[in-house]
Design an enzyme around this catalytic site. Structure first.
Site, PDB file in Angstrom:
ATOM      1  N   ARG A  38       0.857  -1.180   0.000  1.00 11.59           N
ATOM      2  CA  ARG A  38       0.000   0.000   0.000  1.00 11.59           C
ATOM      3  C   ARG A  38       0.892   1.228   0.000  1.00 11.59           C
ATOM      4  O   ARG A  38       1.928   1.274   0.693  1.00 11.59           O
ATOM      5  CB  ARG A  38      -0.916   0.009   1.228  1.00 11.59           C
ATOM      6  CG  ARG A  38      -1.758  -1.238   1.394  1.00 11.59           C
ATOM      7  CD  ARG A  38      -2.731  -1.447   0.268  1.00 11.59           C
ATOM      8  NE  ARG A  38      -3.817  -0.469   0.284  1.00 11.59           N
ATOM      9  CZ  ARG A  38      -4.676  -0.311  -0.715  1.00 11.59           C
ATOM     10  NH1 ARG A  38      -4.553  -1.027  -1.815  1.00 11.59           N
ATOM     11  NH2 ARG A  38      -5.646   0.577  -0.612  1.00 11.59           N
ATOM     12  N   GLU A  67      -1.686   8.712  -4.493  1.00  5.49           N
ATOM     13  CA  GLU A  67      -1.940   7.888  -5.676  1.00  5.49           C
ATOM     14  C   GLU A  67      -3.225   8.355  -6.345  1.00  5.49           C
ATOM     15  O   GLU A  67      -4.254   8.427  -5.675  1.00  5.49           O
ATOM     16  CB  GLU A  67      -2.049   6.414  -5.283  1.00  5.49           C
ATOM     17  CG  GLU A  67      -2.078   5.476  -6.474  1.00  5.49           C
ATOM     18  CD  GLU A  67      -1.991   4.002  -6.087  1.00  5.49           C
ATOM     19  OE1 GLU A  67      -2.908   3.257  -6.485  1.00  5.49           O
ATOM     20  OE2 GLU A  67      -1.039   3.617  -5.383  1.00  5.49           O
ATOM     21  N   HIS A  96       0.363   1.080 -10.349  1.00  7.31           N
ATOM     22  CA  HIS A  96      -0.529   0.125  -9.696  1.00  7.31           C
ATOM     23  C   HIS A  96      -1.013  -0.935 -10.689  1.00  7.31           C
ATOM     24  O   HIS A  96      -2.216  -1.166 -10.858  1.00  7.31           O
ATOM     25  CB  HIS A  96      -1.721   0.842  -9.062  1.00  7.31           C
ATOM     26  CG  HIS A  96      -2.252   0.141  -7.843  1.00  7.31           C
ATOM     27  ND1 HIS A  96      -2.729   0.798  -6.743  1.00  7.31           N
ATOM     28  CD2 HIS A  96      -2.367  -1.186  -7.546  1.00  7.31           C
ATOM     29  CE1 HIS A  96      -3.140  -0.065  -5.826  1.00  7.31           C
ATOM     30  NE2 HIS A  96      -2.916  -1.276  -6.294  1.00  7.31           N
TER      31      HIS A  96
END
Length: 302
Positions: A215, A244, A263
């Site tokens: 994460r 993000e 990602h």
């Protein structure tokens, strides 16, 4: 069982669930369970009649507030993407160790200028897997061919198959100086937020490389920028970031010491292919009055 999918209807998932004898309904009030595949802002009001919510994500930190305000049970996608995330971690690490980014940025032959600042995986190196759960197990298996020593870090300290050593997370400070490479796989909780910060970087070797496929907020981004600029560590590989998406113009984009993918460890096609069969297992356990295989511990946050 009657199920609904919101906010997006995925044909492969619908087909998988319907072929197993379950019925798709449009109205959440008529459903016994729901596959939710959107953002927290898109989550509808959950009626008390809904038995459980299946998320298509392994990390559920963004939904913790909604979970705590609901009596409904929740399931995540833990274990579903273990192989792809482990593969992504190795790709990021190898790209950093073999200078792929600076070579591409230069667009010319820079052999002398690219003398490695760190060792390769096969050079008697040590890899620390921080958060050695299901993904960690896959990663250990994939790393074996390269031959590094592997330190697994988990909450319990119970031995992890394939690791040369297992260390409880309470003793993580003892690991920072010992490993050459770190792969972050921990869930995001209050305890793990910014677990890799200026203090952790200062304890690492100046040849260390940090890979984050867990994460984004596990790493303090400002501290990472400073650590790379000042040569405190040698490099980083990131599939997740804080914030993000990482904004255009952020210093990390231009730094040759940092390889970034947006990602991509869990590509959407892979989610579509796998989440239906995964949800079926949770539906079966729920219908039998059992704890679901990937039921979320709401208080723990994963």
């Amino acid at each position: 069982m009657k199920f609904t999918m919101q906010p997006n209807s995925w044909d492969k998932v619908r087909k998988t669930l319907e072929e197993a004898g379950h019925e798709l309904v449009d109205d959440i009030a008529d459903a016994e369970c729901m596959l939710f595949n959107g953002t927290p802002d898109e989550l509808p009001e959950i009626p008390e009649s809904l038995g459980f919510v299946q998320l298509h994500l392994a990390g559920v930190d963004a939904f913790v507030d909604q979970m705590k305000n609901s009596s409904t049970r929740w399931a995540n996608a833990a274990g579903l993407y273990d192989k792809t995330v482990a593969e992504s971690a190795i790709a990021l690490l190898l790209a950093q160790l073999h200078a792929h980014k600076p070579s591409t940025q230069a667009a010319t032959w820079l052999q002398k200028e690219l003398e490695p600042k760190t060792r390769f995986l096969s050079d008697d190196s040590t890899v620390a897997i921080i958060g050695a759960g299901g993904i960690g197990q896959e990663l250990i298996s994939m790393l074996k061919g390269f031959g590094p020593e592997i330190i697994a870090v988990n909450r319990s300290g119970n031995p992890v198959d394939g690791a040369d050593e297992t260390v409880p997370s309470t003793e993580l400070d003892s690991v920072w100086p010992r490993a050459d490479f770190f792969v972050l796989l921990m869930p995001l909780t209050d305890e793990t937020h910014h677990i890799v910060d200026a203090d952790a970087f200062a304890k690492m070797k100046d040849s260390a490389v940090v890979v984050n496929v867990g994460r984004g907020p596990l790493v303090n981004t400002d501290d990472l920028v400073d650590a790379l600029r000042n040569g405190v560590i040698a490099g980083a590989g990131l599939d997740v970031t804080e914030p993000e998406p990482l904004p255009d113009g952020h210093p990390l984009w231009e730094m040759s010491e940092c390889v970034i993918t947006p990602h991509l460890a869990n590509p959407l096609y892979s989610v579509h292919d796998r989440i239906g069969a995964h949800m079926l297992k949770n539906m079966e356990a729920f219908a039998n009055g059992e704890t679901m295989p990937t039921e979320v511990d709401v208080e723990a946050g994963y």
